[in-house]
Structure formats: structure tokens, C-alpha cells
Write an enzyme that holds these catalytic residues in place. Structure first.
Site, PDB file in Angstrom:
ATOM      1  N   ALA A 137    -112.688  34.583  62.100  1.00 38.81           N
ATOM      2  CA  ALA A 137    -112.544  35.405  60.897  1.00 38.81           C
ATOM      3  C   ALA A 137    -113.943  35.767  60.411  1.00 38.81           C
ATOM      4  O   ALA A 137    -114.910  35.059  60.683  1.00 38.81           O
ATOM      5  CB  ALA A 137    -111.803  34.611  59.837  1.00 38.81           C
ATOM      6  N   GLY A 146    -110.284  32.051  64.359  1.00 34.85           N
ATOM      7  CA  GLY A 146    -109.212  33.048  64.384  1.00 34.85           C
ATOM      8  C   GLY A 146    -109.170  33.835  65.686  1.00 34.85           C
ATOM      9  O   GLY A 146    -108.107  34.331  66.076  1.00 34.85           O
ATOM     10  N   GLU A 183    -107.308  31.701  68.022  1.00 34.28           N
ATOM     11  CA  GLU A 183    -105.890  31.755  67.628  1.00 34.28           C
ATOM     12  C   GLU A 183    -105.238  33.056  68.076  1.00 34.28           C
ATOM     13  O   GLU A 183    -104.080  33.080  68.492  1.00 34.28           O
ATOM     14  CB  GLU A 183    -105.785  31.591  66.108  1.00 34.28           C
ATOM     15  CG  GLU A 183    -106.215  30.204  65.668  1.00 34.28           C
ATOM     16  CD  GLU A 183    -106.224  30.024  64.167  1.00 34.28           C
ATOM     17  OE1 GLU A 183    -106.985  30.746  63.489  1.00 34.28           O
ATOM     18  OE2 GLU A 183    -105.485  29.168  63.668  1.00 34.28           O
ATOM     19  N   GLU A 217    -113.646  25.629  62.441  1.00 33.37           N
ATOM     20  CA  GLU A 217    -113.180  25.623  61.046  1.00 33.37           C
ATOM     21  C   GLU A 217    -113.566  24.370  60.265  1.00 33.37           C
ATOM     22  O   GLU A 217    -113.972  24.459  59.099  1.00 33.37           O
ATOM     23  CB  GLU A 217    -111.648  25.778  60.999  1.00 33.37           C
ATOM     24  CG  GLU A 217    -111.173  27.207  61.122  1.00 33.37           C
ATOM     25  CD  GLU A 217    -110.985  27.661  62.559  1.00 33.37           C
ATOM     26  OE1 GLU A 217    -111.511  26.996  63.474  1.00 33.37           O
ATOM     27  OE2 GLU A 217    -110.293  28.673  62.775  1.00 33.37           O
TER      28      GLU A 217
HETATM   29  N1  DAK Z   1    -118.174  36.321  60.797  1.00 38.83           N
HETATM   30  C1  DAK Z   1    -119.120  37.191  60.405  1.00 38.83           C
HETATM   31  N2  DAK Z   1    -120.221  37.481  61.144  1.00 38.83           N
HETATM   32  C2  DAK Z   1    -120.358  36.836  62.316  1.00 38.83           C
HETATM   33  C3  DAK Z   1    -119.402  35.915  62.806  1.00 38.83           C
HETATM   34  C4  DAK Z   1    -118.271  35.649  61.974  1.00 38.83           C
HETATM   35  N3  DAK Z   1    -117.293  34.815  62.329  1.00 38.83           N
HETATM   36  N4  DAK Z   1    -119.842  35.436  63.987  1.00 38.83           N
HETATM   37  C5  DAK Z   1    -121.005  36.062  64.254  1.00 38.83           C
HETATM   38  N5  DAK Z   1    -121.316  36.903  63.251  1.00 38.83           N
HETATM   39  C6  DAK Z   1    -122.500  37.765  63.156  1.00 38.83           C
HETATM   40  C7  DAK Z   1    -123.745  36.945  62.872  1.00 38.83           C
HETATM   41  O1  DAK Z   1    -123.869  36.699  61.467  1.00 38.83           O
HETATM   42  C8  DAK Z   1    -124.824  37.882  63.384  1.00 38.83           C
HETATM   43  O2  DAK Z   1    -125.028  38.893  62.421  1.00 38.83           O
HETATM   44  P1  DAK Z   1    -126.555  39.357  62.029  1.00 38.83           P
HETATM   45  O3  DAK Z   1    -127.237  38.121  61.620  1.00 38.83           O
HETATM   46  O4  DAK Z   1    -127.085  39.925  63.321  1.00 38.83           O
HETATM   47  O5  DAK Z   1    -126.354  40.356  60.950  1.00 38.83           O
HETATM   48  C9  DAK Z   1    -124.164  38.532  64.592  1.00 38.83           C
HETATM   49  O6  DAK Z   1    -122.757  38.351  64.426  1.00 38.83           O
HETATM   50  C10 DAK Z   1    -124.555  37.857  65.914  1.00 38.83           C
HETATM   51  O7  DAK Z   1    -124.300  36.470  65.808  1.00 38.83           O
HETATM   52  P2  DAK Z   1    -125.413  35.342  66.100  1.00 38.83           P
HETATM   53  O8  DAK Z   1    -126.778  35.877  65.863  1.00 38.83           O
HETATM   54  O9  DAK Z   1    -125.008  34.138  65.337  1.00 38.83           O
HETATM   55  O10 DAK Z   1    -125.202  35.114  67.649  1.00 38.83           O
HETATM   56  P3  DAK Z   1    -125.533  33.789  68.479  1.00 38.83           P
HETATM   57  O11 DAK Z   1    -125.430  34.156  69.924  1.00 38.83           O
HETATM   58  O12 DAK Z   1    -126.797  33.153  68.001  1.00 38.83           O
HETATM   59  O13 DAK Z   1    -124.335  32.777  68.135  1.00 38.83           O
HETATM   60  C11 DAK Z   1    -122.019  32.182  67.753  1.00 38.83           C
HETATM   61  C12 DAK Z   1    -123.034  33.096  68.511  1.00 38.83           C
HETATM   62  C13 DAK Z   1    -120.613  32.699  68.063  1.00 38.83           C
HETATM   63  C14 DAK Z   1    -122.146  30.747  68.258  1.00 38.83           C
HETATM   64  C15 DAK Z   1    -122.343  32.248  66.243  1.00 38.83           C
HETATM   65  O14 DAK Z   1    -122.397  33.630  65.850  1.00 38.83           O
HETATM   66  C16 DAK Z   1    -121.316  31.576  65.403  1.00 38.83           C
HETATM   67  O15 DAK Z   1    -121.294  30.356  65.264  1.00 38.83           O
HETATM   68  N6  DAK Z   1    -120.465  32.376  64.738  1.00 38.83           N
HETATM   69  C17 DAK Z   1    -119.516  31.906  63.787  1.00 38.83           C
HETATM   70  C18 DAK Z   1    -118.341  31.208  64.463  1.00 38.83           C
HETATM   71  C19 DAK Z   1    -117.366  30.779  63.419  1.00 38.83           C
HETATM   72  O16 DAK Z   1    -117.630  29.812  62.672  1.00 38.83           O
HETATM   73  N7  DAK Z   1    -116.292  31.548  63.289  1.00 38.83           N
HETATM   74  C20 DAK Z   1    -115.390  31.444  62.170  1.00 38.83           C
HETATM   75  C21 DAK Z   1    -114.387  30.359  62.416  1.00 38.83           C
HETATM   76  S1  DAK Z   1    -113.384  30.175  60.993  1.00 38.83           S
HETATM   77  C22 DAK Z   1    -107.166  31.858  57.444  1.00 38.83           C
HETATM   78  C23 DAK Z   1    -106.743  31.759  58.720  1.00 38.83           C
HETATM   79  C24 DAK Z   1    -107.645  31.751  59.731  1.00 38.83           C
HETATM   80  C25 DAK Z   1    -108.977  31.836  59.447  1.00 38.83           C
HETATM   81  C26 DAK Z   1    -109.379  31.983  58.189  1.00 38.83           C
HETATM   82  C27 DAK Z   1    -108.483  32.009  57.159  1.00 38.83           C
HETATM   83  N8  DAK Z   1    -106.237  31.827  56.355  1.00 38.83           N
HETATM   84  C28 DAK Z   1    -104.932  31.245  56.640  1.00 38.83           C
HETATM   85  C29 DAK Z   1    -106.644  32.218  55.052  1.00 38.83           C
HETATM   86  C30 DAK Z   1    -109.928  31.762  60.507  1.00 38.83           C
HETATM   87  C31 DAK Z   1    -111.099  31.171  60.291  1.00 38.83           C
HETATM   88  C32 DAK Z   1    -112.109  31.197  61.300  1.00 38.83           C
HETATM   89  O17 DAK Z   1    -112.033  31.906  62.274  1.00 38.83           O
END
Ligand code: DAK
Length: 260
Positions: free
Chosen positions: A66, A111, A114, A134
Site C-alpha cells: 500500500a 498489499g 496480498e 506490515e
Molecule cells: N509506498 C509509497 N512509496 C513507496 C513504497 C510504498 N509502499 N515503496 C517504495 N516507495 C517509493 C520510495 O519511497 C521511493 O520513492 P522516492 O524516495 O524515490 O521518492 C521509491 O518508491 C523507490 O523506493 P526505494 O528507494 O525505497 O527503493 P529500494 O530499492 O531502496 O527499496 C523496497 C525497495 C521495496 C525494499 C523499499 O522501497 C521498501 O521497503 N518499500 C516499502 C515496503 C513496504 O513497507 N510496503 C508497505 C507494506 S504495508 C489495509 C490493508 C492493507 C494494507 C494497508 C491497509 N487496510 C485494511 C486499511 C497494506 C499495507 C501494506 O502494504
């Protein structure tokens, strides 16, 4: 159909849907979740569409979860709305008649993982990585991940992945039964399309009812699942496709299914 963050390509009854926000690793904001919902509803009703392949734009990610930037700003009401939309999307994928295959080309996190799990099965590039970050954000997977992953690989492995937030490789995901095939990165889409074509060459109604039997059966006792399968089996004997499929076999010719 024109969308801001989705690319749609149709060829020979197979639609490839590409989530196109590579600058944020295809993170799911509420707009793209809404677009996916809308596109999949239309594709499911379109009789020219026989199968869907879902993938992500760019070389790094399928979907990195997400959109954390958007999510961090949500009010309680907006978070509730986002959750409802996301869960509706996952159920829609599960219930749609057309088979949908995830072609995971890079990170499938949170997400995004998922979303891939909601599809009928997953093909992945050797570069694919899977995980639920998460718990590191103070939340838990909320788009059906705890349910779908546990049904797929059992509670012990699912617990290890969800509790640790660890990211695993495509090899490990394959060994654990999360995905069906690992492909070279530049062959992923072509190989996924070969399988999609194999499916679209079969009886459309047989495939649709088999999908229903498998998906619905997951929530039934074995006996109820058998009963449901038998009902769908019976219904297929009222279709032209069943007569065509069996007739073609007996006449030693290729079947020409019409989805009727
Ligand atoms: N959201 C927003 N931006 C993101 C992103 C994300 N999930 N993942 C990456 N980006 C952005 C980074 O901020 C960066 O942007 P700039 O800094 O260039 O502006 C760009 O994408 C490139 O990412 P990185 O520079 O971080 O790239 P790396 O190769 O260094 O790292 C990485 C790749 C995938 C390991 C890293 O980007 C990372 O850890 N990303 C976040 C992963 C994450 O935590 N995802 C979210 C999981 S929580 C819900 C139901 C479901 C959900 C939510 C609510 N409800 C029932 C309400 C789901 C939740 C989730 O998915």
C-alpha cells in the site's frame, strides 16, 4: 476503458493489466485500487476476455505494498474506506469468472503480496521478492493476507513470514508452494501468456466453474465441496461446450468452444 495508473493490453482473449506507478514501485493508493476494481469488473463482464494477467510496470516491483505516504495521512474514516475498497478488490479477484494469473516481476510486499495471493496462481521472475513488512509499520496484513497465505502454506510458515516481516526470495517462495513457476526476468510475461493461452484454448465454462469450485470449496467442508462440485458438474451437461468437447473427442477433431 482509460485509466491513469493502469495499462491495459488485449490480445487473443487475454488481457494484460499492468499497474503503472513505477516511480513508487507500483504502490497501491486508493485511486489505483479503485481503478483495478473498475477494470476487473469490466473485464469479467466482457465476453471477449477469457483470461487476465496482472503485473507491475518497471523492472523492480510488482507492487511494493500500500502507498505508505497516502496511508500515513488517512483519517479513521478514510482508512476504513480504503480497507473496504481493498478487501472488495481481493474478493472480486477471487470471485470473478475469468482466471487471473499474477506475473510477479519484482517486489511483492504487503498489499502487493496480498494482491498476488488473491490471484488464481503466481508465476514469478527470479528477481521477485515476497514479504509482509506490515508488523514493522505497527499494523498487520489487512487485505486478506493472513487468511490466503495461511490457507496456501499452513499456519507455521505463514506465522514465521508475517511475524518476522522477513522478505524471501522467489526460490524460497516456490519451495514453500507460494508460486507455481520461476522464470528468467525477460521471459516472465511470455511464459505467463503461454499458460494463459493454454487455458483460453479450453472450454470457457468448464474453466469458470472449476475456478468457482476451487475458490468456493476453500471455505467449505470437504463433503460440502464435493456436493458443490457435483452440482457444477451437472450444470455443465446443459451446455453446448460439453456437447462440443465430447463430440470433438469422439470425432477425433479439435473442439471449438463457444462459452455457451
Ligand atoms: N509506498 C509509497 N512509496 C513507496 C513504497 C510504498 N509502499 N515503496 C517504495 N516507495 C517509493 C520510495 O519511497 C521511493 O520513492 P522516492 O524516495 O524515490 O521518492 C521509491 O518508491 C523507490 O523506493 P526505494 O528507494 O525505497 O527503493 P529500494 O530499492 O531502496 O527499496 C523496497 C525497495 C521495496 C525494499 C523499499 O522501497 C521498501 O521497503 N518499500 C516499502 C515496503 C513496504 O513497507 N510496503 C508497505 C507494506 S504495508 C489495509 C490493508 C492493507 C494494507 C494497508 C491497509 N487496510 C485494511 C486499511 C497494506 C499495507 C501494506 O502494504
Amino acid at each position: 476503458m482509460k485509466f491513469k495508473d493502469l495499462l491495459i493490453e488485449k490480445c487473443d482473449g487475454i488481457t494484460t493489466l499492468t499497474i503503472n506507478r513505477p516511480q513508487v514501485l507500483n504502490a497501491l493508493n486508493s485511486e489505483v485500487v479503485g481503478e483495478l476494481e473498475c477494470a476487473l469488473c469490466e473485464l469479467d463482464l466482457d465476453s471477449a476476455v477469457r483470461a487476465v494477467v496482472l503485473t507491475g510496470a518497471g523492472e523492480k516491483a510488482f507492487v511494493a505494498g500500500a502507498d505508505i505516504k497516502e496511508m500515513s495521512q488517512l483519517s479513521a474514516f478514510e482508512a476504513h474506506d480504503f480497507a473496504r475498497r481493498g478487501q472488495h478488490l481481493m474478493l472480486l479477484i477471487n470471485r470473478m469468472r475469468k482466471p487471473i494469473i499474477a506475473a510477479v516481476n519484482g517486489y511483492a510486499l504487503g498489499g502487493g503480496f496480498e494482491l498476488a495471493l488473491a490471484c488464481d496462481f503466481i508465476y514469478a521472475s527470479e528477481k521477485a521478492r515476497f514479504g509482509f513488512p506490515e508488523v514493522g509499520l505497527g499494523i498487520l496484513p489487512g487485505f486478506g493476507g493472513t487468511q490466503n497465505l495461511t490457507r496456501l502454506i499452513g499456519p507455521n510458515r505463514a506465522s514465521e513470514l508475517v511475524f518476522s516481516g522477513r522478505i524471501i526470495t522467489a526460490e524460497k517462495a516456490c519451495a514453500w508452494g507460494i508460486l507455481n513457476e520461476i522464470c528468467a526476468a525477460d521471459e516472465l510475461l511470455a511464459k505467463t501468456l503461454v499458460t494463459a493461452r493454454e487455458i483460453t484454448g479450453k472450454g470457457e465454462l468448464g474453466v469458470a466453474y472449476a475456478k468457482d469450485a476451487i475458490a468456493s470449496g476453500m471455505d467449505m467442508t470437504k463433503e460440502d465441496g464435493f456436493r458443490y462440485e457435483a452440482s457444477l458438474f451437472g450444470v455443465l451437461f446443459s451446455t453446448e461446450d460439453q456437447r462440443e468437447g465430447m463430440g470433438a473427442f469422439l470425432e477425433k477433431r479439435a473442439a471449438e468452444f463457444k462459452g455457451k
